[in-house]
Motif scaffolding. Structure first.
Motif, PDB file in Angstrom:
ATOM      1  N   GLY A  20       0.627  -1.067   0.429  1.00  0.00           N
ATOM      2  CA  GLY A  20      -0.768  -0.223   0.178  1.00  0.00           C
ATOM      3  C   GLY A  20       0.613   1.082  -0.090  1.00  0.00           C
ATOM      4  N   SER A  21       1.467   0.784   0.425  1.00  0.00           N
ATOM      5  CA  SER A  21       2.658   3.003   1.312  1.00  0.00           C
ATOM      6  C   SER A  21       3.451   2.657  -0.868  1.00  0.00           C
ATOM      7  N   LEU A  22       4.198   1.174  -0.739  1.00  0.00           N
ATOM      8  CA  LEU A  22       4.867   1.451  -2.014  1.00  0.00           C
ATOM      9  C   LEU A  22       3.807   1.832  -3.797  1.00  0.00           C
ATOM     10  N   ALA A  23       2.366   1.466  -3.248  1.00  0.00           N
ATOM     11  CA  ALA A  23       1.363   2.517  -4.858  1.00  0.00           C
ATOM     12  C   ALA A  23       1.363   3.795  -4.363  1.00  0.00           C
ATOM     13  N   ALA A  24       1.443   4.026  -3.186  1.00  0.00           N
ATOM     14  CA  ALA A  24       1.253   5.779  -3.128  1.00  0.00           C
ATOM     15  C   ALA A  24       2.643   6.579  -3.727  1.00  0.00           C
ATOM     16  N   VAL A  25       3.910   5.592  -3.549  1.00  0.00           N
ATOM     17  CA  VAL A  25       4.935   6.556  -3.951  1.00  0.00           C
ATOM     18  C   VAL A  25       4.807   6.189  -5.122  1.00  0.00           C
ATOM     19  N   ALA A  26       4.624   4.818  -5.879  1.00  0.00           N
ATOM     20  CA  ALA A  26       3.607   4.750  -7.113  1.00  0.00           C
ATOM     21  C   ALA A  26       3.086   5.663  -7.608  1.00  0.00           C
ATOM     22  N   GLU A  27       2.277   6.181  -7.019  1.00  0.00           N
ATOM     23  CA  GLU A  27       1.332   7.602  -7.172  1.00  0.00           C
ATOM     24  C   GLU A  27       2.020   8.572  -7.014  1.00  0.00           C
ATOM     25  N   VAL A  28       2.623   8.740  -6.876  1.00  0.00           N
ATOM     26  CA  VAL A  28       3.392  10.497  -6.721  1.00  0.00           C
ATOM     27  C   VAL A  28       4.727  10.081  -7.855  1.00  0.00           C
ATOM     28  N   VAL A  29       4.885   9.638  -8.039  1.00  0.00           N
ATOM     29  CA  VAL A  29       5.601   9.445  -9.427  1.00  0.00           C
ATOM     30  C   VAL A  29       5.002  10.031 -10.427  1.00  0.00           C
ATOM     31  N   ARG A  30       3.973   8.812 -10.562  1.00  0.00           N
ATOM     32  CA  ARG A  30       3.282   8.927 -11.646  1.00  0.00           C
ATOM     33  C   ARG A  30       2.792  10.313 -11.591  1.00  0.00           C
ATOM     34  N   ARG A  31       1.828  11.230 -11.271  1.00  0.00           N
ATOM     35  CA  ARG A  31       2.337  12.428 -10.549  1.00  0.00           C
ATOM     36  C   ARG A  31       2.753  13.513 -11.013  1.00  0.00           C
ATOM     37  N   SER A  32       4.004  12.890 -10.906  1.00  0.00           N
ATOM     38  CA  SER A  32       5.053  14.228 -11.360  1.00  0.00           C
ATOM     39  C   SER A  32       5.375  13.370 -12.589  1.00  0.00           C
ATOM     40  N   ARG A  33       5.351  13.380 -13.624  1.00  0.00           N
ATOM     41  CA  ARG A  33       5.636  12.793 -14.497  1.00  0.00           C
ATOM     42  C   ARG A  33       5.739  14.250 -15.401  1.00  0.00           C
ATOM     43  N   GLU A  84      15.117   5.680  -8.635  1.00  0.00           N
ATOM     44  CA  GLU A  84      14.199   5.640 -10.536  1.00  0.00           C
ATOM     45  C   GLU A  84      14.122   6.699 -10.556  1.00  0.00           C
ATOM     46  N   ALA A  85      13.075   7.655 -10.155  1.00  0.00           N
ATOM     47  CA  ALA A  85      12.344   7.841 -11.428  1.00  0.00           C
ATOM     48  C   ALA A  85      13.037   9.575 -11.244  1.00  0.00           C
TER      49      ALA A  85
ATOM     50  N   MET B   1      -0.097  14.281 -15.963  1.00  0.00           N
ATOM     51  CA  MET B   1      -0.708  15.209 -16.608  1.00  0.00           C
ATOM     52  C   MET B   1      -2.440  14.659 -15.584  1.00  0.00           C
ATOM     53  N   GLN B   2      -3.241  15.103 -14.391  1.00  0.00           N
ATOM     54  CA  GLN B   2      -4.383  14.942 -13.817  1.00  0.00           C
ATOM     55  C   GLN B   2      -5.093  14.700 -14.681  1.00  0.00           C
ATOM     56  N   ARG B   3      -6.303  13.453 -14.552  1.00  0.00           N
ATOM     57  CA  ARG B   3      -7.432  14.639 -14.999  1.00  0.00           C
ATOM     58  C   ARG B   3      -8.647  14.290 -13.639  1.00  0.00           C
ATOM     59  N   ILE B   4      -9.010  15.042 -13.050  1.00  0.00           N
ATOM     60  CA  ILE B   4      -9.917  14.983 -11.588  1.00  0.00           C
ATOM     61  C   ILE B   4     -11.347  14.941 -11.843  1.00  0.00           C
ATOM     62  N   LEU B   5     -11.720  13.977 -11.280  1.00  0.00           N
ATOM     63  CA  LEU B   5     -13.201  14.012 -10.931  1.00  0.00           C
ATOM     64  C   LEU B   5     -13.129  14.455  -9.538  1.00  0.00           C
ATOM     65  N   VAL B   6     -14.364  16.308 -10.125  1.00  0.00           N
ATOM     66  CA  VAL B   6     -14.385  15.873  -8.285  1.00  0.00           C
ATOM     67  C   VAL B   6     -15.956  16.445  -8.101  1.00  0.00           C
ATOM     68  N   PRO B   7     -16.713  15.001  -8.161  1.00  0.00           N
ATOM     69  CA  PRO B   7     -17.512  14.804  -6.853  1.00  0.00           C
ATOM     70  C   PRO B   7     -18.699  15.507  -6.422  1.00  0.00           C
ATOM     71  N   VAL B   8     -19.142  16.963  -6.973  1.00  0.00           N
ATOM     72  CA  VAL B   8     -20.177  17.944  -5.945  1.00  0.00           C
ATOM     73  C   VAL B   8     -21.757  17.362  -5.637  1.00  0.00           C
ATOM     74  N   ASP B   9     -22.090  17.898  -4.275  1.00  0.00           N
ATOM     75  CA  ASP B   9     -23.269  17.553  -4.678  1.00  0.00           C
ATOM     76  C   ASP B   9     -24.321  19.388  -3.582  1.00  0.00           C
ATOM     77  N   GLY B  10     -23.167  20.090  -4.219  1.00  0.00           N
ATOM     78  CA  GLY B  10     -23.828  21.653  -3.384  1.00  0.00           C
ATOM     79  C   GLY B  10     -24.733  22.072  -1.866  1.00  0.00           C
ATOM     80  N   SER B  11     -23.575  20.292  -1.512  1.00  0.00           N
ATOM     81  CA  SER B  11     -23.031  21.146   0.440  1.00  0.00           C
ATOM     82  C   SER B  11     -21.933  21.742   0.266  1.00  0.00           C
ATOM     83  N   LEU B  12     -21.765  22.620   1.334  1.00  0.00           N
ATOM     84  CA  LEU B  12     -19.847  23.935   1.675  1.00  0.00           C
ATOM     85  C   LEU B  12     -19.378  22.630   1.980  1.00  0.00           C
ATOM     86  N   ASP B  13     -19.472  21.232   2.178  1.00  0.00           N
ATOM     87  CA  ASP B  13     -18.365  20.287   3.224  1.00  0.00           C
ATOM     88  C   ASP B  13     -17.912  19.888   1.049  1.00  0.00           C
TER      89      ASP B  13
END
Lengths: 159, 155
Positions: A20-33, A84-85, B1-13
């Motif tokens: 799980g923690s390594l998947a988190a690292v992989a996600e950080v790497v992916r995002r940084s690409r 590596e990244a 590149m991130q493609r982010i899905l942001v579900p919203v329901d109109g609440s303040l949260d």
């Protein structure tokens, strides 16, 4: 409020060495690409396992060596992935209550977000979130990104 | 590149998640923002036959537009490009479908929305999304429950 360039965010990644923690690292790497990477702070927290009564009988620094070994092992693969990244990082090892220590460091390092696995070494296997992730999501003042280890994907529970 | 899905329901949260989406969009990692509002089916199937389809569509469309309005305004004011999506049906399922359809790399949502179960760590929608999503889920902690002392003057 807005910085001149896009501000580099600081990401805290708690590492216990599990998938799980390594998947988190992989996600950080992916995002940084393809962009300037965030400041990555790896943090391993070893729960205090030696009671004071026991510590008194151990040779000096025996417990420290134990924590250092476990912490080093847990961090090794995460560090290798970031190296590596080509993503610069800081790695830190602390001993203490896990959730509280993660949150303390999040504050002390002014982290903008936390990226972590949904489950670690804790015993809450069937649960939606492990105990540490639960505590962190519940208490963190910053957004927490939860990453599931590939082998923990629920299969076919939709419907 | 991130493609982010942001579900919203109109609440303040939900607006907490929108604020974070703005931060993400302006961070060093380019992000594409997809707002989504899902309207739960409010009308039993049996009675739908009696209601003209256009009226139903208008009803859901209006509800969605209201739920999306504050989020759209905030993104617009921040100068962040976004796309709004509207769906009707079971909320968590529609969120997950939309994630797959748009191939979003992240779902960004608040821990609670309108269906806030006080005292629960996660709202029902966030729980279901988190348990089934194949991509990382960023949870932004909901603001404290309104304490009815008028301190909730967030705009």
């Amino acid at each position: 409020m807005t910085a001149d360039a896009a501000p580099r965010e600081t990401v805290l990644v708690p590492i216990d060495g599990t998938d799980g923690s390594l998947a988190a690292v992989a996600e950080v790497v992916r995002r940084s690409r393809g962009s300037s990477p965030p400041r990555v702070h790896l943090l391993n927290v070893q729960p205090q396992v030696f009671a004071a009564e026991i510590l008194a009988h151990l040779p000096p620094r025996a417990s420290e060596a134990y924590y250092a070994r476990l912490g080093g092992e847990a961090l090794a693969q995460a560090q290798a992935m970031l190296e590596e990244a080509g993503i610069p990082y800081a790695a830190q090892r602390l001993v203490g209550p896990v959730v509280e220590t993660i949150l303390e460091q999040c504050g002390a390092l002014h982290c903008d977000s936390i990226v972590m696995g949904t489950h670690g070494r804790g015993p809450l296997f069937g649960a939606l979130l492990g105990s540490v992730a639960t505590g962190v999501v519940h208490l963190a003042p910053v957004p927490v990104t939860l990453v599931r280890a590939p082998n923990r994907l629920h299969s076919g529970t939709g419907g | 590149m991130q493609r982010i899905l942001v579900p919203v329901d109109g609440s303040l949260d939900a607006m907490q998640a929108v604020r974070q989406a703005i931060r993400e969009a302006k961070s060093s990692v380019p992000a594409e923002i997809h707002l989504l509002n899902v309207q739960p089916r409010a009308i039993p199937e049996e009675s739908m036959i009696a209601v003209p389809v256009e009226d139903l569509d208008t009803y859901y469309y209006t509800r969605s537009a209201l739920a999306l309005a504050a989020a759209e305004r905030a993104l617009h004011d921040a100068g962040v490009d976004f796309v709004s999506h509207r769906e009707v049906g079971p909320v968590a399922e529609r969120i997950l479908e939309k994630q797959r359809e748009l191939d979003c790399t992240l779902i960004l949502m608040s821990t609670h929305g309108h269906g806030r179960l006080l005292g629960k760590l996660l709202g029902s929608v966030s729980s279901r999304v988190l348990s089934t999503a194949k991509v990382p889920v960023t949870l932004v902690r909901a603001a404290r429950a309104p304490d009815f002392t008028g301190r909730l003057g967030a705009t």
